[in-house]
Each structure stands twice: as C-alpha cells, then as structure tokens.
Design an enzyme around this catalytic site. Structure first.
Site, PDB file in Angstrom:
ATOM      1  N   SER A  45      -5.604  35.577 -29.888  1.00 28.94           N
ATOM      2  CA  SER A  45      -5.098  34.422 -30.630  1.00 28.94           C
ATOM      3  C   SER A  45      -3.977  34.837 -31.573  1.00 28.94           C
ATOM      4  O   SER A  45      -3.031  34.080 -31.799  1.00 28.94           O
ATOM      5  CB  SER A  45      -6.218  33.713 -31.390  1.00 28.94           C
ATOM      6  OG  SER A  45      -6.847  34.583 -32.302  1.00 28.94           O
ATOM      7  N   GLU A  46      -4.057  36.058 -32.129  1.00 22.80           N
ATOM      8  CA  GLU A  46      -2.948  36.636 -32.881  1.00 22.80           C
ATOM      9  C   GLU A  46      -2.892  38.146 -32.693  1.00 22.80           C
ATOM     10  O   GLU A  46      -3.924  38.798 -32.507  1.00 22.80           O
ATOM     11  CB  GLU A  46      -3.023  36.331 -34.376  1.00 22.80           C
ATOM     12  CG  GLU A  46      -2.579  34.937 -34.778  1.00 22.80           C
ATOM     13  CD  GLU A  46      -3.745  34.022 -35.041  1.00 22.80           C
ATOM     14  OE1 GLU A  46      -3.517  32.836 -35.290  1.00 22.80           O
ATOM     15  OE2 GLU A  46      -4.892  34.482 -34.982  1.00 22.80           O
ATOM     16  N   THR A  47      -1.681  38.664 -32.756  1.00 25.73           N
ATOM     17  CA  THR A  47      -1.418  40.102 -32.842  1.00 25.73           C
ATOM     18  C   THR A  47      -0.539  40.316 -34.063  1.00 25.73           C
ATOM     19  O   THR A  47       0.420  39.564 -34.275  1.00 25.73           O
ATOM     20  CB  THR A  47      -0.699  40.614 -31.581  1.00 25.73           C
ATOM     21  OG1 THR A  47      -1.536  40.417 -30.436  1.00 25.73           O
ATOM     22  CG2 THR A  47      -0.361  42.090 -31.700  1.00 25.73           C
ATOM     23  N   HIS A  76      -6.764  35.348 -40.310  1.00 25.77           N
ATOM     24  CA  HIS A  76      -7.536  36.446 -39.728  1.00 25.77           C
ATOM     25  C   HIS A  76      -6.674  37.676 -39.451  1.00 25.77           C
ATOM     26  O   HIS A  76      -7.136  38.804 -39.637  1.00 25.77           O
ATOM     27  CB  HIS A  76      -8.357  35.937 -38.531  1.00 25.77           C
ATOM     28  CG  HIS A  76      -7.943  36.364 -37.173  1.00 25.77           C
ATOM     29  ND1 HIS A  76      -7.017  35.667 -36.433  1.00 25.77           N
ATOM     30  CD2 HIS A  76      -8.364  37.397 -36.401  1.00 25.77           C
ATOM     31  CE1 HIS A  76      -6.873  36.264 -35.249  1.00 25.77           C
ATOM     32  NE2 HIS A  76      -7.680  37.310 -35.200  1.00 25.77           N
TER      33      HIS A  76
END
Length: 228
Positions: A45-47, A76
């Site tokens: 969902s995120e890097t 997050h």
C-alpha cells in the site's frame, strides 16, 4: 545491482499479528525517477524511501509512494520509518516529508509520529451502524474517485472504533491500516482513539486542539526482499 527492501508490518496487535506491510528503502539506492516504478512493482500500500541521516543530525527526509502515486504524507510509512531508523541505530527526532516536518516519538513498545491534521487527505467518511454491516461492505461498491473510510463504534465511552478503508484510485483496493485516515478521524471526532482496522491491526491516536495528532503503533520486521 539488487536493491534491499526491508518489509515491515506496521500497526500490529499486541501479539505481533496483522499490521500493514510497508517497504522501506534507503533512498540513496534508487534514483528519484525510479521510485514510482519500484513502488508499483513491490505492490505494498506504501513504500517509503528514507535518506539516512548524517552523523550528529536528528532529522532526515523521506518520500512515500503508493503503487500509483507519491503522497505528501502518510501515517503507517512514517511510523514504520521512525521504527526502522531507531532499530538501525540512527534515530531521528523529525522526518521531513513533502507535506511538512513530522515529529518522531517513542512510547515504550509503540513507535509514534505527530502530524498536522490537514496533511492527511480528505476521506469520504461513512459511519455504519454495526460491525456486521462494516464486515459485509464490498470495496467494489465504492467509486474509484475518492478514498473511502468506513467505521463503527466498538466502545464509544472508551473511544474504540472498528474501520475499513478503500482507495482504488491510489492502487489500493483495501488498506489494512491507514495512519492518515486515523489522523483525520481523530480530528473529526476531536478525541483520542483506539482504531481496529482491517483484519485486526491496531492504531492508537492522541488528539490536541492545536491541530496536531499523534499516531502510534507496534512495528515488527517481516522480511528482507531484494529486487533488481
């Protein structure tokens, strides 16, 4: 040359279960023009791409990408980056992201960041009546032109809620744990919250009337991944 990606689970429960997967990458190992391609390939969902802090400094920079776009702020990834920097022996007090300067904290088992509520994107917020109604919600029923945050009270007096988040336009069908949405919800309800999101991830928040929201949670390392 292979790129090392540390994969964390951020906002686990007290037993280290659940949590939202996050890729953490040393920013020096990837050219800025290649970051979106890598984030898309990884599919989390995120890097977050973190610049390692210079010796004797207490701040550094980071850039956050979903599979589809770069974000000015997200919860997050910044909580995960704070934990990662601390674990590698290079802790910082602030993290500079495009939205502004995020304050880093440490509350025992919990890593935390403090951010301005207005840095979080505007979510379409839906209060549902029961946990059963929330569980039955289908991401396919929600449009792809906004981020959709569904929630219901578990214990109103204790400030405990259950939630889910759908963000198809960011390349995220359903997000397991969304720090930016937790910031928005905390500001929206103007109170401290315990948020149980997705399968069972846990996000703790603290509200201030000055517009700052602290987001905290447990983080564990899941594995190291190498990509070309």
């Amino acid at each position: 040359m292979a790129i090392d990606v540390t994969v964390l689970r951020v906002f686990t429960d007290e037993n280290g279960r659940y949590g939202n997967l996050l890729g953490v990458v040393d920013a020096a190992s990837v050219e800025p023009a290649d970051r979106q391609r890598l984030a898309t390939e990884l599919g989390y969902s995120e890097t977050i791409f973190v610049t390692l802090p210079a010796a004797g400094t207490h701040t550094t920079q980071a850039h956050i990408h979903t599979p589809a776009t770069e974000l000015p702020f997200a919860g997050h990834p910044t909580v995960g980056a704070a934990w990662w920097l601390n674990q590698r022996g290079t802790p910082v007090k602030t993290l500079q992201v495009p939205a502004g300067i995020v304050q880093i904290g440490d509350e025992g088992e919990l890593a935390s960041v403090s951010a301005r509520a207005e840095w979080a994107p505007a979510f379409s917020i839906y209060e549902l009546t029961t946990a059963e109604e929330l569980s039955a919600a289908d991401p396919e029923d929600y449009s792809d032109d906004a981020e959709h945050y569904l929630w219901t009270w578990i214990d109103r007096e204790a400030g405990s809620i259950r939630s889910r988040m759908f963000a198809p336009r960011l390349g995220i069908t359903e997000d397991e744990a969304t720090g930016a949405a937790a910031v928005r919800m905390t500001e929206y309800l103007s109170r401290d919250l315990t948020i149980i999101q997705g399968r069972g991830s846990v996000i703790e928040t603290r509200w201030t009337p000055e517009g700052w929201v602290k987001v905290a949670g447990r983080v564990v390392e899941d594995h190291i991944r190498q990509v070309d």
